[in-house]
Each structure stands twice: as C-alpha cells, then as structure tokens.
Scaffold this motif. Structure first.
Motif, mmCIF file in Angstrom:
data_model
loop_
_atom_site.group_PDB
_atom_site.id
_atom_site.type_symbol
_atom_site.label_atom_id
_atom_site.label_comp_id
_atom_site.label_asym_id
_atom_site.label_seq_id
_atom_site.Cartn_x
_atom_site.Cartn_y
_atom_site.Cartn_z
ATOM 1 N N TYR A 1 0.834 -1.204 0.000
ATOM 2 C CA TYR A 1 0.000 0.000 0.000
ATOM 3 C C TYR A 1 0.871 1.257 0.000
ATOM 4 C CZ TYR A 1 -4.020 -2.970 1.141
ATOM 5 O OH TYR A 1 -5.011 -3.925 1.105
ATOM 6 N N GLY A 2 1.944 1.226 0.757
ATOM 7 C CA GLY A 2 2.842 2.379 0.811
ATOM 8 C C GLY A 2 3.498 2.663 -0.521
ATOM 9 N N LEU A 3 3.890 1.617 -1.236
ATOM 10 C CA LEU A 3 4.501 1.806 -2.557
ATOM 11 C C LEU A 3 3.509 2.412 -3.542
ATOM 12 C CD1 LEU A 3 6.576 -1.491 -2.957
ATOM 13 C CD2 LEU A 3 7.468 0.831 -2.670
ATOM 14 N N ALA B 1 -3.933 -6.112 -8.873
ATOM 15 C CA ALA B 1 -3.588 -5.594 -10.197
ATOM 16 C C ALA B 1 -3.507 -4.075 -10.172
ATOM 17 C CB ALA B 1 -4.632 -6.066 -11.209
ATOM 18 N N LYS B 2 -4.390 -3.445 -9.386
ATOM 19 C CA LYS B 2 -4.349 -1.985 -9.265
ATOM 20 C C LYS B 2 -3.011 -1.518 -8.709
ATOM 21 C CE LYS B 2 -9.198 -0.668 -8.606
ATOM 22 N NZ LYS B 2 -10.118 0.043 -7.685
ATOM 23 N N ASP B 3 -2.547 -2.170 -7.647
ATOM 24 C CA ASP B 3 -1.270 -1.796 -7.035
ATOM 25 C C ASP B 3 -0.146 -1.900 -8.065
ATOM 26 O OD1 ASP B 3 -2.486 -1.577 -4.429
ATOM 27 O OD2 ASP B 3 -2.477 -3.758 -4.357
ATOM 28 N N PHE B 4 -0.129 -3.015 -8.768
ATOM 29 C CA PHE B 4 0.935 -3.236 -9.743
ATOM 30 C C PHE B 4 0.890 -2.196 -10.859
ATOM 31 C CE2 PHE B 4 2.523 -5.169 -13.668
ATOM 32 C CZ PHE B 4 3.801 -5.542 -13.268
ATOM 33 N N ILE B 5 -0.309 -1.898 -11.351
ATOM 34 C CA ILE B 5 -0.442 -0.927 -12.452
ATOM 35 C C ILE B 5 0.022 0.454 -12.016
ATOM 36 C CG2 ILE B 5 -2.139 0.297 -13.873
ATOM 37 C CD1 ILE B 5 -3.709 -2.335 -14.036
ATOM 38 N N VAL B 6 -0.397 0.886 -10.825
ATOM 39 C CA VAL B 6 -0.020 2.220 -10.341
ATOM 40 C C VAL B 6 1.488 2.333 -10.187
ATOM 41 C CG1 VAL B 6 -0.133 3.739 -8.330
ATOM 42 C CG2 VAL B 6 -2.221 2.714 -9.231
ATOM 43 N N ILE B 7 2.100 1.340 -9.562
ATOM 44 C CA ILE B 7 3.550 1.374 -9.344
ATOM 45 C C ILE B 7 4.287 1.331 -10.678
ATOM 46 C CG2 ILE B 7 5.501 0.138 -8.332
ATOM 47 C CD1 ILE B 7 3.501 -0.873 -6.182
ATOM 48 N N ALA B 8 3.833 0.449 -11.591
ATOM 49 C CA ALA B 8 4.500 0.319 -12.890
ATOM 50 C C ALA B 8 4.397 1.611 -13.697
ATOM 51 C CB ALA B 8 3.901 -0.851 -13.667
ATOM 52 N N GLY C 1 4.994 7.970 1.048
ATOM 53 C CA GLY C 1 3.929 6.979 0.932
ATOM 54 C C GLY C 1 4.060 5.887 1.980
ATOM 55 N N MET C 2 5.285 5.459 2.238
ATOM 56 C CA MET C 2 5.522 4.452 3.274
ATOM 57 C C MET C 2 5.176 4.992 4.655
ATOM 58 S SD MET C 2 6.554 1.517 2.195
ATOM 59 C CE MET C 2 7.334 0.700 0.809
ATOM 60 N N VAL C 3 5.608 6.221 4.941
ATOM 61 C CA VAL C 3 5.318 6.817 6.242
ATOM 62 C C VAL C 3 3.815 6.881 6.472
ATOM 63 C CG1 VAL C 3 5.461 8.940 7.610
ATOM 64 C CG2 VAL C 3 7.457 8.142 6.339
ATOM 65 N N LYS C 4 3.078 7.313 5.447
ATOM 66 C CA LYS C 4 1.622 7.414 5.585
ATOM 67 C C LYS C 4 0.994 6.039 5.802
ATOM 68 C CE LYS C 4 -2.511 9.321 3.360
ATOM 69 N NZ LYS C 4 -3.355 8.184 3.756
ATOM 70 N N ALA C 5 1.422 5.049 5.029
ATOM 71 C CA ALA C 5 0.833 3.713 5.147
ATOM 72 C C ALA C 5 1.089 3.117 6.527
ATOM 73 C CB ALA C 5 1.399 2.803 4.053
#
Length: 311
Positions: free
Chosen positions: A17-19, A159-166, A269-273
């Motif tokens: 989630y943080g990523l 899939a959403k996580d992967f798409i956003v990060i990619a 993003g990590m700090v927030k998560a």
C-alpha cells in the motif's frame, strides 16, 4: 502492533500500500521539484492541477462510453490511455497558461510576490472545482482489474497496485531520460544552473520555463487520473493535502532533483501507510510535517540534493 507481531504478512501488505501511495506522491513531487529547480518557485497550485486531472478524466471517460458494469479488456485500457493523454495535454496547457498569466510577470519581483500568487492560484482552482463538482466526494469509475496475487499469509498484491507502481516507474524513467538526453532537457538543466549564462548561449528562457510547467502538469494530471482509478474517488480539495505531502517528498529527496523527488514520494507513501496501519491516521500529518521540519533544519538540500553557491 500485536497484529503485526502475530502476522508478518500484514507488514508486507502495508509495504505494498505504501509503494502504491508513494508512486502517486512521486508523480506530484516531480512537478514541484522541476519548477523549483528552474525558477525557484514553490508552485502551490500544482496540487490542485493534480486534482483537476482526476476531474477532467470523468467527463472524458463518460464521453467514450466506459462504464463500471462492462467487462475490462484491451479495448478499455486503450481508451483509458487515450483519455489519459487528453487529460495530460489539458493539464499541461493549463499550467502553461498559469505560468504565462500569473508567474512570468513576477519573475523578477521579490520572491514573496510569486509565492503569494501561487497560493492565490491554488485557491482559485479549488474554488472553480468546488463550483463545478461540489463539496462532496465524487465517485470515479472502477475500470481497473480487481484480481489479486497472494504473497503468502494474508498479504497480496492487486492488479491496481501493480499498475499504479509500474506506471509511476515508467513515467519517472521516461522523464529522467528526456531530461538527460533531449535538447530541451539540456536547456532545462542549463537554465536551472545559471539562467543568464544559458540565455547568453542561445537558450530561449521563456520557452524552457513554459515547457517545465507543461511537463510538471502532465505528470500531475496523469497522477490525478491514476489516483481516481486507484481509490475510485476524487474531491475538490484533494490537492491540498496531497500537494503538501508531495512537497514534503520533494524537499526530503532534494528539491530540484528528479530521482530524489521520486524516492521522496515513495518514502512519504511508506510513512503514511505505516502511520495509518500501526498508529492512527490522525497522527499521519504530524509525522510527515515533522519530517519536513527536520529536513529543513538539519539537511535543507535533501537526501540527494547538492549544495550550490548563492547566486
């Protein structure tokens, strides 16, 4: 805390989630760091351009006939790509207009004048979006695939996580390559280093600065649409908090440094998560702005920033 100790996969889930959050903050932070690196201006309207990207995507998605109840496929993703390109063009053009009308006349004014103007532009954009979409959260169509891949235990990556990060990684790589290798990118770096010398060498300063505002807003517009597709909601004042978080990311990474802004976005993003998961969301702002203060006090050049002589 006990849950994390008993279930290590919870830690892995929060990292994912943080990523994803950090990838979105990175796209916003890039605009802050590019503009500041060239004209030494904190463009506080940048976060609102990010929000506008999400709002502009809504009527375009409807105009192309995309709906949540239809099955996703290659055709849907190609249409989303077209919508994203239109949104990026619109937000980029708007930012160029803002630079031409609000910032360029004050380029040689005392630094406080363009800073106040930037705050004013932020309020103007927020007010216009409030009149357009209202004060409530606006639903964004859920058009990305919902499948998840198990990583062991209760952890999984969607899939959403992967798409956003990619997408964020691709955009950062493309931007870095453009800045390092293109003629315009070299002009940007020359202008950031010494504007007067660059002008004497034939660099068109006005065009270079306008291009910087355009590229920064292109990334922000893409980030706004990605945020909507990921969280399925947008709000008129979304850019206020997101913009401040992204600004903190840019300062942490080294204001004016492309790679630093990207790393700073991932860190914030990590700090927030982790703050939301292990403590409480009410403390998240405290941690993030404490980081901003500490960086400004002890390492004002940021993580990857370099100390430069006063001009």
């Amino acid at each position: 805390m006990p849950r994390a100790a008993n279930d290590p996969s919870f830690f892995v889930q929060i990292v994912i989630y943080g990523l994803a959050n950090g990838a979105i903050y990175a796209l916003i932070a890039l605009g802050y760091t590019m503009v500041y690196g060239i004209v030494e201006l904190i463009n506080f309207a940048h976060g609102d351009v990010f929000t506008l990207g999400g709002f502009l995507a809504l009527p375009l998605i409807a105009a192309f006939g995309l709906r949540e109840d239809q099955s996703t496929g290659l055709g849907v993703y190609l249409v989303l790509l077209v919508v994203a390109l239109i949104v990026m063009l619109l937000t980029g053009s708007l930012n160029v207009l803002i630079e031409r009308v609000a910032y360029r006349p004050l380029r040689n004014a005392p630094r406080l004048a363009p800073l106040i103007t930037a705050v004013g532009m932020s309020f103007i954009l927020e007010g216009l979006m409030y009149m357009w979409q209202g004060a409530n959260n606006v639903h964004f169509p859920d058009l990305l695939p919902s499948g998840r891949i198990s990583l062991g235990g209760s952890a999984s990556i969607g899939a959403k996580d992967f798409i956003v990060i990619a997408l964020a990684v691709v955009l950062v790589v493309v931007l870095t390559t453009f800045i390092n290798n293109s003629k315009l990118g070299k002009a940007m770096r020359a202008t950031a280093q010494d504007r007067d010398a660059a002008q004497l060498m034939g660099v068109n300063i006005n065009r270079t600065i306008a291009a910087t505002f355009f590229i920064g807003a292109v990334l922000a517009g893409a980030g706004g649409m990605i945020f909507g597709l990921y969280f399925n909601t947008v709000r008129f004042d979304l850019g206020f908090q997101s913009g401040l978080f992204a600004f903190t990311a840019a300062v942490f990474g080294g204001i004016g440094n492309i790679q630093g802004a990207a790393l700073g976005g991932l860190f914030i993003g990590m700090v927030k998560a982790f703050s939301d998961a292990y403590f409480t969301s009410q403390l998240t702002d405290v941690w993030i702005f404490s980081i901003l203060i500490l960086v400004l006090v002890f390492r004002p050049t940021g993580l990857l920033g370099m100390r430069v002589p006063e001009k």
